[in-house]
Design a protein around this motif. Structure first.
Motif, mmCIF file in Angstrom:
data_model
loop_
_atom_site.group_PDB
_atom_site.id
_atom_site.type_symbol
_atom_site.label_atom_id
_atom_site.label_comp_id
_atom_site.label_asym_id
_atom_site.label_seq_id
_atom_site.Cartn_x
_atom_site.Cartn_y
_atom_site.Cartn_z
ATOM 1 N N ARG A 256 13.540 60.096 41.106
ATOM 2 C CA ARG A 256 14.583 59.296 40.474
ATOM 3 C C ARG A 256 15.354 58.548 41.559
ATOM 4 O O ARG A 256 15.869 59.167 42.479
ATOM 5 C CB ARG A 256 15.547 60.190 39.689
ATOM 6 N N THR A 257 15.433 57.240 41.433
ATOM 7 C CA THR A 257 16.176 56.474 42.425
ATOM 8 C C THR A 257 17.661 56.828 42.340
ATOM 9 O O THR A 257 18.136 57.389 41.340
ATOM 10 C CB THR A 257 16.016 54.959 42.200
ATOM 11 N N SER A 258 18.397 56.455 43.377
ATOM 12 C CA SER A 258 19.839 56.720 43.380
ATOM 13 C C SER A 258 20.536 55.986 42.242
ATOM 14 O O SER A 258 21.481 56.506 41.637
ATOM 15 C CB SER A 258 20.445 56.320 44.723
ATOM 16 N N MET A 259 20.064 54.775 41.917
ATOM 17 C CA MET A 259 20.695 54.021 40.838
ATOM 18 C C MET A 259 20.419 54.675 39.485
ATOM 19 O O MET A 259 21.308 54.716 38.610
ATOM 20 C CB MET A 259 20.218 52.566 40.831
ATOM 21 N N LEU A 260 19.229 55.205 39.291
ATOM 22 C CA LEU A 260 18.932 55.921 38.052
ATOM 23 C C LEU A 260 19.824 57.153 37.929
ATOM 24 O O LEU A 260 20.361 57.435 36.845
ATOM 25 C CB LEU A 260 17.456 56.324 38.010
ATOM 26 N N GLN A 261 19.998 57.887 39.016
ATOM 27 C CA GLN A 261 20.871 59.055 38.987
ATOM 28 C C GLN A 261 22.303 58.661 38.628
ATOM 29 O O GLN A 261 22.986 59.374 37.876
ATOM 30 C CB GLN A 261 20.834 59.768 40.331
ATOM 31 N N ASP A 262 22.752 57.518 39.132
ATOM 32 C CA ASP A 262 24.102 57.060 38.804
ATOM 33 C C ASP A 262 24.218 56.709 37.325
ATOM 34 O O ASP A 262 25.217 57.045 36.675
ATOM 35 C CB ASP A 262 24.477 55.851 39.665
ATOM 36 N N VAL A 263 23.222 56.023 36.778
ATOM 37 C CA VAL A 263 23.253 55.666 35.363
ATOM 38 C C VAL A 263 23.274 56.929 34.503
ATOM 39 O O VAL A 263 24.066 57.051 33.556
ATOM 40 C CB VAL A 263 22.043 54.784 34.988
ATOM 41 N N GLU A 264 22.430 57.881 34.830
ATOM 42 C CA GLU A 264 22.366 59.118 34.052
ATOM 43 C C GLU A 264 23.686 59.889 34.099
ATOM 44 O O GLU A 264 24.058 60.571 33.140
ATOM 45 C CB GLU A 264 21.228 59.997 34.562
ATOM 46 N N ALA A 265 24.393 59.777 35.225
ATOM 47 C CA ALA A 265 25.662 60.486 35.384
ATOM 48 C C ALA A 265 26.855 59.671 34.891
ATOM 49 O O ALA A 265 27.994 60.148 34.940
ATOM 50 C CB ALA A 265 25.868 60.864 36.849
ATOM 51 N N GLY A 266 26.596 58.424 34.433
ATOM 52 C CA GLY A 266 27.680 57.575 33.957
ATOM 53 C C GLY A 266 28.544 57.010 35.061
ATOM 54 O O GLY A 266 29.716 56.673 34.837
ATOM 55 N N ARG A 267 27.970 56.882 36.265
ATOM 56 C CA ARG A 267 28.715 56.344 37.403
ATOM 57 C C ARG A 267 28.415 54.858 37.589
ATOM 58 O O ARG A 267 27.330 54.391 37.229
ATOM 59 C CB ARG A 267 28.351 57.094 38.691
ATOM 60 N N PRO A 268 29.343 54.094 38.171
ATOM 61 C CA PRO A 268 29.069 52.676 38.479
ATOM 62 C C PRO A 268 27.848 52.543 39.384
ATOM 63 O O PRO A 268 27.522 53.464 40.139
ATOM 64 C CB PRO A 268 30.347 52.220 39.200
ATOM 65 N N ILE A 269 27.190 51.404 39.313
ATOM 66 C CA ILE A 269 25.971 51.198 40.096
ATOM 67 C C ILE A 269 26.184 50.118 41.165
ATOM 68 O O ILE A 269 27.072 49.283 41.045
ATOM 69 C CB ILE A 269 24.774 50.828 39.195
ATOM 70 N N GLU A 270 25.335 50.155 42.187
ATOM 71 C CA GLU A 270 25.485 49.285 43.351
ATOM 72 C C GLU A 270 24.711 47.976 43.188
ATOM 73 O O GLU A 270 23.923 47.589 44.042
ATOM 74 C CB GLU A 270 25.016 50.025 44.604
ATOM 75 N N ILE A 271 24.978 47.266 42.123
ATOM 76 C CA ILE A 271 24.191 46.079 41.822
ATOM 77 C C ILE A 271 24.447 44.953 42.823
ATOM 78 O O ILE A 271 23.519 44.211 43.193
ATOM 79 C CB ILE A 271 24.468 45.609 40.373
ATOM 80 N N GLU A 272 25.664 44.798 43.310
ATOM 81 C CA GLU A 272 25.943 43.673 44.207
ATOM 82 C C GLU A 272 25.304 43.878 45.576
ATOM 83 O O GLU A 272 24.728 42.949 46.148
ATOM 84 C CB GLU A 272 27.453 43.450 44.347
#
Length: 309
Positions: A256-272
Protein backbone atom coordinates in the motif's frame (compact mmCIF):
# COMPACT_ATOMS: atom_id res chain seq x y z
CA UNK A 1 25.66 17.22 18.81
CA UNK A 2 22.13 18.40 19.57
CA UNK A 3 19.48 16.87 17.30
CA UNK A 4 15.73 17.36 17.11
CA UNK A 5 13.43 15.32 14.91
CA UNK A 6 10.24 17.22 14.09
CA UNK A 7 7.35 14.84 13.47
CA UNK A 8 6.47 11.69 15.38
CA UNK A 9 5.02 9.68 12.51
CA UNK A 10 6.52 6.59 10.91
CA UNK A 11 9.67 8.12 9.41
CA UNK A 12 10.25 10.52 12.29
CA UNK A 13 9.84 7.75 14.84
CA UNK A 14 12.19 5.47 12.92
CA UNK A 15 14.90 8.11 12.58
CA UNK A 16 14.61 9.25 16.20
CA UNK A 17 14.55 5.66 17.45
CA UNK A 18 17.63 4.69 15.50
CA UNK A 19 19.53 7.78 16.65
CA UNK A 20 18.55 7.08 20.26
CA UNK A 21 19.63 3.44 20.13
CA UNK A 22 23.04 4.61 18.90
CA UNK A 23 23.39 6.95 21.88
CA UNK A 24 22.85 10.28 20.10
CA UNK A 25 20.04 11.37 22.48
CA UNK A 26 17.73 13.10 19.98
CA UNK A 27 14.67 15.10 20.97
CA UNK A 28 11.42 14.19 19.22
CA UNK A 29 8.99 17.09 18.71
CA UNK A 30 5.38 15.94 18.25
CA UNK A 31 1.99 17.61 18.01
CA UNK A 32 0.28 18.82 21.17
CA UNK A 33 -1.18 15.97 23.20
CA UNK A 34 0.98 13.25 21.62
CA UNK A 35 3.81 13.16 24.17
CA UNK A 36 5.04 9.77 25.39
CA UNK A 37 8.08 8.32 27.10
CA UNK A 38 9.26 6.54 23.98
CA UNK A 39 8.24 4.04 21.35
CA UNK A 40 8.66 0.48 20.14
CA UNK A 41 10.84 -0.08 17.09
CA UNK A 42 10.27 -3.26 15.10
CA UNK A 43 12.80 -4.25 12.45
CA UNK A 44 12.96 -7.71 10.90
CA UNK A 45 12.22 -10.23 13.65
CA UNK A 46 13.37 -7.93 16.45
CA UNK A 47 11.38 -5.50 18.56
CA UNK A 48 13.04 -3.00 20.90
CA UNK A 49 11.77 -0.44 23.37
CA UNK A 50 13.31 2.99 22.79
CA UNK A 51 13.37 5.67 25.47
CA UNK A 52 13.11 9.14 23.95
CA UNK A 53 12.87 12.75 25.04
CA UNK A 54 9.48 13.50 23.49
CA UNK A 55 8.18 17.07 23.65
CA UNK A 56 5.19 18.94 22.24
CA UNK A 57 6.55 22.44 22.76
CA UNK A 58 9.92 24.05 22.03
CA UNK A 59 9.67 26.34 25.06
CA UNK A 60 12.98 26.40 26.88
CA UNK A 61 14.92 24.74 24.05
CA UNK A 62 17.56 26.61 22.08
CA UNK A 63 19.09 26.29 18.64
CA UNK A 64 20.06 22.78 17.60
CA UNK A 65 22.99 21.49 15.58
CA UNK A 66 20.65 19.44 13.37
CA UNK A 67 16.88 19.68 12.88
CA UNK A 68 15.25 16.88 10.88
CA UNK A 69 11.76 17.52 9.55
CA UNK A 70 9.87 14.25 9.06
CA UNK A 71 6.35 15.47 8.36
CA UNK A 72 3.94 15.35 5.44
CA UNK A 73 4.73 17.90 2.73
CA UNK A 74 1.52 19.87 3.35
CA UNK A 75 2.37 20.13 7.07
CA UNK A 76 5.89 21.48 6.61
CA UNK A 77 5.00 25.19 6.77
CA UNK A 78 3.29 24.81 10.16
CA UNK A 79 6.04 22.52 11.45
CA UNK A 80 8.80 24.89 10.35
CA UNK A 81 7.15 27.84 12.07
CA UNK A 82 6.52 25.83 15.24
CA UNK A 83 10.19 24.81 15.35
CA UNK A 84 11.57 28.27 14.56
CA UNK A 85 13.46 28.71 17.84
CA UNK A 86 15.36 25.46 17.19
CA UNK A 87 16.99 26.92 14.09
CA UNK A 88 20.02 29.11 14.63
CA UNK A 89 22.45 30.50 12.06
CA UNK A 90 24.54 27.30 12.10
CA UNK A 91 21.73 24.73 12.31
CA UNK A 92 21.72 22.12 9.56
CA UNK A 93 18.15 21.59 8.31
CA UNK A 94 17.25 18.15 6.92
CA UNK A 95 13.73 18.01 5.41
CA UNK A 96 12.74 14.36 4.88
CA UNK A 97 9.73 15.26 2.77
CA UNK A 98 7.98 13.17 0.14
CA UNK A 99 7.74 14.55 -3.39
CA UNK A 100 9.33 17.65 -4.89
CA UNK A 101 10.46 20.23 -2.28
CA UNK A 102 9.88 23.99 -2.36
CA UNK A 103 13.57 24.76 -2.99
CA UNK A 104 13.85 22.51 -6.05
CA UNK A 105 14.02 25.38 -8.54
CA UNK A 106 14.41 29.14 -8.66
CA UNK A 107 12.00 30.78 -8.14
CA UNK A 108 10.72 28.36 -5.45
CA UNK A 109 7.70 26.22 -6.24
CA UNK A 110 4.46 28.01 -5.40
CA UNK A 111 2.50 24.75 -5.59
CA UNK A 112 4.40 23.49 -2.54
CA UNK A 113 4.96 26.79 -0.72
CA UNK A 114 2.23 29.13 -1.99
CA UNK A 115 2.69 31.81 0.67
CA UNK A 116 6.44 31.49 1.01
CA UNK A 117 6.16 30.39 4.64
CA UNK A 118 8.55 27.45 4.29
CA UNK A 119 11.16 29.53 2.50
CA UNK A 120 11.03 32.22 5.19
CA UNK A 121 11.29 29.70 8.04
CA UNK A 122 13.96 27.40 6.59
CA UNK A 123 16.91 29.36 5.13
CA UNK A 124 18.02 27.60 1.96
CA UNK A 125 21.78 27.89 2.67
CA UNK A 126 21.19 25.73 5.76
CA UNK A 127 19.11 23.06 3.98
CA UNK A 128 20.45 19.65 2.94
CA UNK A 129 18.41 17.84 0.28
CA UNK A 130 17.18 14.40 1.30
CA UNK A 131 15.59 11.35 -0.27
CA UNK A 132 14.28 8.55 1.93
CA UNK A 133 13.98 5.08 0.41
CA UNK A 134 12.15 3.18 3.12
CA UNK A 135 8.72 1.74 3.88
CA UNK A 136 7.81 2.34 7.52
CA UNK A 137 4.45 2.25 9.31
CA UNK A 138 3.33 3.51 12.70
CA UNK A 139 0.60 1.75 14.65
CA UNK A 140 0.07 3.35 18.05
CA UNK A 141 3.46 3.54 19.76
CA UNK A 142 5.00 0.90 17.50
CA UNK A 143 7.15 1.81 14.51
CA UNK A 144 7.35 -1.10 12.08
CA UNK A 145 10.10 -0.99 9.47
CA UNK A 146 8.92 -3.01 6.48
CA UNK A 147 11.78 -2.11 4.15
CA UNK A 148 14.72 0.24 4.69
CA UNK A 149 17.04 0.75 1.75
CA UNK A 150 18.86 4.03 2.27
CA UNK A 151 18.80 7.77 2.82
CA UNK A 152 20.36 9.99 0.16
CA UNK A 153 21.74 13.37 1.26
CA UNK A 154 23.16 16.18 -0.84
CA UNK A 155 23.62 19.89 -1.26
CA UNK A 156 20.70 21.52 -3.12
CA UNK A 157 23.16 23.19 -5.50
CA UNK A 158 25.12 19.96 -5.99
CA UNK A 159 28.68 19.00 -5.20
CA UNK A 160 30.41 17.79 -2.04
CA UNK A 161 30.36 19.24 1.46
CA UNK A 162 31.66 18.41 4.92
CA UNK A 163 28.20 18.75 6.45
CA UNK A 164 26.73 16.14 4.12
CA UNK A 165 29.56 13.76 4.97
CA UNK A 166 28.98 14.37 8.69
CA UNK A 167 25.27 13.68 8.33
CA UNK A 168 25.97 10.46 6.43
CA UNK A 169 28.34 9.38 9.21
CA UNK A 170 25.68 10.17 11.82
CA UNK A 171 23.08 8.01 10.12
CA UNK A 172 25.51 5.20 9.34
CA UNK A 173 26.53 5.15 12.99
CA UNK A 174 22.84 4.76 13.83
CA UNK A 175 22.38 1.76 11.56
CA UNK A 176 20.76 3.63 8.67
CA UNK A 177 22.45 3.30 5.31
CA UNK A 178 23.29 6.79 4.04
CA UNK A 179 24.64 7.90 0.68
CA UNK A 180 26.17 11.28 -0.18
CA UNK A 181 25.00 12.55 -3.56
CA UNK A 182 26.61 15.19 -5.76
CA UNK A 183 23.30 15.64 -7.62
CA UNK A 184 20.49 15.28 -5.08
CA UNK A 185 17.98 17.06 -7.33
CA UNK A 186 18.27 14.14 -9.76
CA UNK A 187 17.76 11.67 -6.91
CA UNK A 188 14.65 13.53 -5.77
CA UNK A 189 13.24 13.61 -9.30
CA UNK A 190 13.97 9.94 -9.85
CA UNK A 191 11.96 8.94 -6.78
CA UNK A 192 9.16 11.32 -7.76
CA UNK A 193 9.17 9.80 -11.25
CA UNK A 194 7.70 6.61 -9.86
CA UNK A 195 5.64 8.05 -7.02
CA UNK A 196 3.79 10.78 -8.91
CA UNK A 197 1.79 8.11 -10.76
CA UNK A 198 1.53 5.16 -8.37
CA UNK A 199 0.53 7.16 -5.31
CA UNK A 200 -2.41 9.05 -6.88
CA UNK A 201 -3.65 5.94 -8.69
CA UNK A 202 -3.65 4.02 -5.41
CA UNK A 203 -5.59 6.81 -3.72
CA UNK A 204 -8.18 6.81 -6.51
CA UNK A 205 -8.58 3.04 -6.79
CA UNK A 206 -7.85 1.98 -3.18
CA UNK A 207 -5.80 -0.82 -4.73
CA UNK A 208 -2.38 -2.22 -3.88
CA UNK A 209 0.55 -1.59 -6.22
CA UNK A 210 0.48 -5.02 -7.86
CA UNK A 211 -3.16 -4.62 -8.95
CA UNK A 212 -2.59 -1.09 -10.21
CA UNK A 213 0.32 -2.24 -12.36
CA UNK A 214 -1.71 -5.14 -13.72
CA UNK A 215 -4.72 -2.99 -14.66
CA UNK A 216 -3.24 0.45 -15.43
CA UNK A 217 0.15 -0.24 -17.00
CA UNK A 218 -0.37 1.80 -20.22
CA UNK A 219 -1.50 4.87 -18.24
CA UNK A 220 1.42 4.51 -15.83
CA UNK A 221 3.89 4.37 -18.71
CA UNK A 222 2.32 7.38 -20.47
CA UNK A 223 2.55 9.42 -17.26
CA UNK A 224 6.14 8.36 -16.73
CA UNK A 225 7.07 9.51 -20.24
CA UNK A 226 5.55 12.92 -19.56
CA UNK A 227 7.52 13.12 -16.30
CA UNK A 228 10.66 12.05 -18.15
CA UNK A 229 10.23 14.98 -20.57
CA UNK A 230 9.84 17.38 -17.62
CA UNK A 231 13.00 15.91 -16.10
CA UNK A 232 14.99 16.64 -19.26
CA UNK A 233 13.79 20.25 -19.25
CA UNK A 234 14.82 20.83 -15.61
CA UNK A 235 18.21 19.12 -15.88
CA UNK A 236 17.19 15.85 -14.26
CA UNK A 237 17.22 13.35 -17.15
CA UNK A 238 16.24 9.74 -16.53
CA UNK A 239 17.79 7.08 -18.76
CA UNK A 240 15.98 4.07 -17.26
CA UNK A 241 12.93 2.82 -19.14
CA UNK A 242 9.47 3.00 -17.63
CA UNK A 243 9.18 -0.78 -17.86
CA UNK A 244 12.40 -1.23 -15.88
CA UNK A 245 11.16 1.14 -13.17
CA UNK A 246 7.84 -0.70 -12.98
CA UNK A 247 9.75 -3.97 -12.60
CA UNK A 248 11.37 -2.57 -9.45
CA UNK A 249 7.95 -1.73 -8.04
CA UNK A 250 6.60 -5.16 -8.97
CA UNK A 251 9.25 -6.82 -6.83
CA UNK A 252 7.76 -5.10 -3.78
CA UNK A 253 4.54 -7.05 -4.23
CA UNK A 254 1.10 -6.06 -2.93
CA UNK A 255 2.11 -3.02 -0.91
CA UNK A 256 0.00 0.00 0.00
CA UNK A 257 1.49 3.33 -1.00
CA UNK A 258 1.78 6.08 1.59
CA UNK A 259 -1.01 8.02 -0.13
CA UNK A 260 -3.33 5.00 -0.01
CA UNK A 261 -2.61 4.62 3.70
CA UNK A 262 -3.47 8.28 4.21
CA UNK A 263 -6.77 7.95 2.33
CA UNK A 264 -7.72 4.86 4.32
CA UNK A 265 -6.94 6.68 7.56
CA UNK A 266 -8.85 9.81 6.50
CA UNK A 267 -5.72 11.96 6.48
CA UNK A 268 -4.91 14.76 3.98
CA UNK A 269 -2.83 13.65 1.00
CA UNK A 270 0.35 15.06 -0.53
CA UNK A 271 -1.08 15.88 -3.93
CA UNK A 272 0.83 19.14 -4.48
CA UNK A 273 4.29 17.78 -3.68
CA UNK A 274 3.72 14.69 -5.84
CA UNK A 275 1.73 16.11 -8.77
CA UNK A 276 1.22 19.86 -8.37
CA UNK A 277 4.94 20.61 -8.33
CA UNK A 278 5.76 18.52 -11.45
CA UNK A 279 2.89 20.20 -13.29
CA UNK A 280 4.13 23.64 -12.22
CA UNK A 281 7.54 22.72 -13.65
CA UNK A 282 5.91 21.46 -16.84
CA UNK A 283 4.05 24.76 -17.25
CA UNK A 284 7.22 26.79 -16.70
CA UNK A 285 9.03 24.90 -19.44
CA UNK A 286 6.15 24.49 -21.88
CA UNK A 287 6.05 20.69 -21.57
CA UNK A 288 2.65 19.13 -22.37
CA UNK A 289 1.52 16.67 -19.71
CA UNK A 290 -2.14 15.80 -20.42
CA UNK A 291 -2.14 12.49 -18.55
CA UNK A 292 -0.55 13.98 -15.44
CA UNK A 293 -3.04 16.86 -15.60
CA UNK A 294 -5.98 14.45 -15.69
CA UNK A 295 -4.52 12.36 -12.87
CA UNK A 296 -4.02 15.52 -10.80
CA UNK A 297 -7.56 16.74 -11.46
CA UNK A 298 -9.16 13.42 -10.53
CA UNK A 299 -7.07 13.05 -7.39
CA UNK A 300 -7.77 16.62 -6.29
CA UNK A 301 -11.52 16.19 -6.81
CA UNK A 302 -11.47 12.94 -4.86
CA UNK A 303 -9.55 14.58 -2.02
CA UNK A 304 -11.89 17.57 -1.91
CA UNK A 305 -14.93 15.29 -1.91
CA UNK A 306 -13.55 13.26 1.00
CA UNK A 307 -12.25 16.24 2.94
CA UNK A 308 -8.63 15.19 2.40
CA UNK A 309 -7.39 18.25 0.51
Amino acid sequence: MTITVVGGGAIGGWIAGRLALAGHEPTLLVRAGQRSSGLTLGEGDGVRQVALNVIDSVAGIGAQDVVIFAVKAFALANAAEAAARLIGPDTVIVPMINGVPWWFTNPPLASVDPQGRIGRSLPLPQVVGTVVHAAVRREGQEIRVQHADKIILGEPEGGDSDRVRRLCALFEDSGIRAEASKAVRRDIWYKAWGNMTMNPLSALTLATADRIIAECRPLILDCMEEARAIGVAIGCPITESGEDRIAVTERLGAFRTSMLQDVEAGRPIEIEALLGAPLELAARHGIPAPNLHQLYAMTRLMAEGRGLA
